[in-house]
Design a protein around this motif. Structure first.
Motif, mmCIF file in Angstrom:
data_model
loop_
_atom_site.group_PDB
_atom_site.id
_atom_site.type_symbol
_atom_site.label_atom_id
_atom_site.label_comp_id
_atom_site.label_asym_id
_atom_site.label_seq_id
_atom_site.Cartn_x
_atom_site.Cartn_y
_atom_site.Cartn_z
ATOM 1 N N ALA A 88 41.449 31.723 32.686
ATOM 2 C CA ALA A 88 42.455 30.790 32.163
ATOM 3 C C ALA A 88 43.829 31.445 32.133
ATOM 4 N N ARG A 89 43.876 32.715 31.726
ATOM 5 C CA ARG A 89 45.158 33.434 31.706
ATOM 6 C C ARG A 89 45.732 33.564 33.115
ATOM 7 N N ALA A 90 44.861 33.832 34.096
ATOM 8 C CA ALA A 90 45.325 33.939 35.481
ATOM 9 C C ALA A 90 45.840 32.604 36.002
ATOM 10 N N LEU A 91 45.250 31.500 35.543
ATOM 11 C CA LEU A 91 45.656 30.166 35.989
ATOM 12 C C LEU A 91 46.938 29.686 35.311
ATOM 13 N N VAL A 103 47.447 31.947 44.624
ATOM 14 C CA VAL A 103 46.531 32.996 45.077
ATOM 15 C C VAL A 103 45.906 33.682 43.868
ATOM 16 N N LEU A 104 44.575 33.824 43.889
ATOM 17 C CA LEU A 104 43.874 34.617 42.881
ATOM 18 C C LEU A 104 43.214 35.806 43.561
ATOM 19 N N LEU A 105 43.440 36.988 42.997
ATOM 20 C CA LEU A 105 42.774 38.202 43.439
ATOM 21 C C LEU A 105 41.626 38.464 42.480
ATOM 22 N N TYR A 139 54.639 37.287 40.761
ATOM 23 C CA TYR A 139 53.619 37.313 39.721
ATOM 24 C C TYR A 139 53.311 35.917 39.174
ATOM 25 N N ARG A 140 54.130 34.960 39.523
ATOM 26 C CA ARG A 140 53.783 33.585 39.191
ATOM 27 C C ARG A 140 52.868 32.994 40.258
ATOM 28 N N ASP A 141 53.038 33.465 41.484
ATOM 29 C CA ASP A 141 52.274 32.908 42.598
ATOM 30 C C ASP A 141 50.956 33.645 42.831
ATOM 31 N N VAL A 142 50.895 34.919 42.434
ATOM 32 C CA VAL A 142 49.707 35.745 42.666
ATOM 33 C C VAL A 142 49.222 36.305 41.335
ATOM 34 N N GLN A 143 47.984 36.011 40.993
ATOM 35 C CA GLN A 143 47.405 36.505 39.750
ATOM 36 C C GLN A 143 46.069 37.185 40.039
#
Length: 254
Positions: free
Chosen positions: A153-156, A162-164, A81-85
């Motif tokens: 911003a929260r996802a970053l 990786v961003l979904l 969950y740190r690597d994929v948001q």
């Protein structure tokens, strides 16, 4: 090297006579640093693939890997969950209505073990084009486009690779959709991000992605490059139908 690999992915809901197969035999990979689109009509299984990847769809079989790590079951290690948001479709529903922007970002940073929270919040807001005046506002005090910038911003915040992106602009006014999409394009270049994007809008996919999987009734019916899509060099009749039915889609302008 592929950041994401899916091999013969099947996802279903319910059991026995109530079983519904949402995804059947999906196989594709997403190269590190690229943007890959999943397109198709509503109910075709696009978002279900994202939910299976993050553990929100529990019933699945096949093989999924992230950065070489093979996923099992529906529980994901903390590092995942740190690597994929994920950035969801509705920016208002995905933000807590009683939390300020500061609280939303600060909570995420603390959860992932970061220090110097104040500096990081300022940097995140700057990165998504929001000034310091937005920091202590609530979601209802900002526009839909600004809310989605906060969600990005929260996802970053955990510094993912990786961003979904699940229809990230479909809930926004047409006037601000392009701004948010261009922001995502710039962020991918600046941070060397990998995108897996769900959209029903072929013009959006043409602008954002290099490769596309076309889905119909839970199956991938065609894999193609965006250049092929623009040139109408498609093989499956459903893909051609989507292109021809796409309102305002001009392959020369995508």
């Amino acid at each position: 090297m592929s950041s994401l690999e899916f091999e013969n992915l099947n996802v279903w809901f319910g059991d026995g006579p109530d079983r519904v197969d949402a995804v059947t035999g999906a196989t594709f990979d997403v190269e590190s640093g690229t943007s890959f689109g999943l397109v198709g009509e509503s109910g075709s299984g696009k978002s279900t693939i994202l939910r299976a990847l993050v553990g929100l769809a529990r019933n699945w079989s096949g093989r999924m890997t992230v950065g070489g790590l093979e996923l099992r079951g529906y529980k994901r290690p903390r590092a995942f969950y740190r690597d994929v948001q994920m950035v969801f479709q509705d920016p208002y529903a995905s933000l807590h209505p009683r939390q300020t922007v500061d609280a939303v970002l600060g909570e995420t940073l603390k959860l992932h073990g970061f220090s110097d929270i104040d500096r990081r919040i300022k940097t995140l807001l700057d990165d998504v084009g929001l000034g310091p005046e937005f920091r202590f506002r609530y979601p209802h005090q900002i526009s839909g486009g600004q809310r989605q910038r906060v969600a990005i911003a929260r996802a970053l915040a955990p510094e993912p690779s990786v961003l979904l992106l699940d229809e990230p602009t479909s809930a926004l006014d047409v006037s601000v959709q392009a701004e948010v999409l261009n922001l995502l394009v710039d962020l991918r270049k600046e941070r060397s991000l990998t995108y897996l994007m769900v959209s029903h809008d072929l013009a959006v996919v043409g602008h954002m992605c290099e490769r596309v999987a076309v889905m119909q009734d839970g199956e991938i019916v065609e894999l193609l490059g965006v250049a092929e899509m623009r040139a109408m060099e498609v093989k499956h009749p459903y893909t051609r139908h989507l292109l021809e039915a796409s309102v305002g889609y001009n392959p020369r302008e995508a």
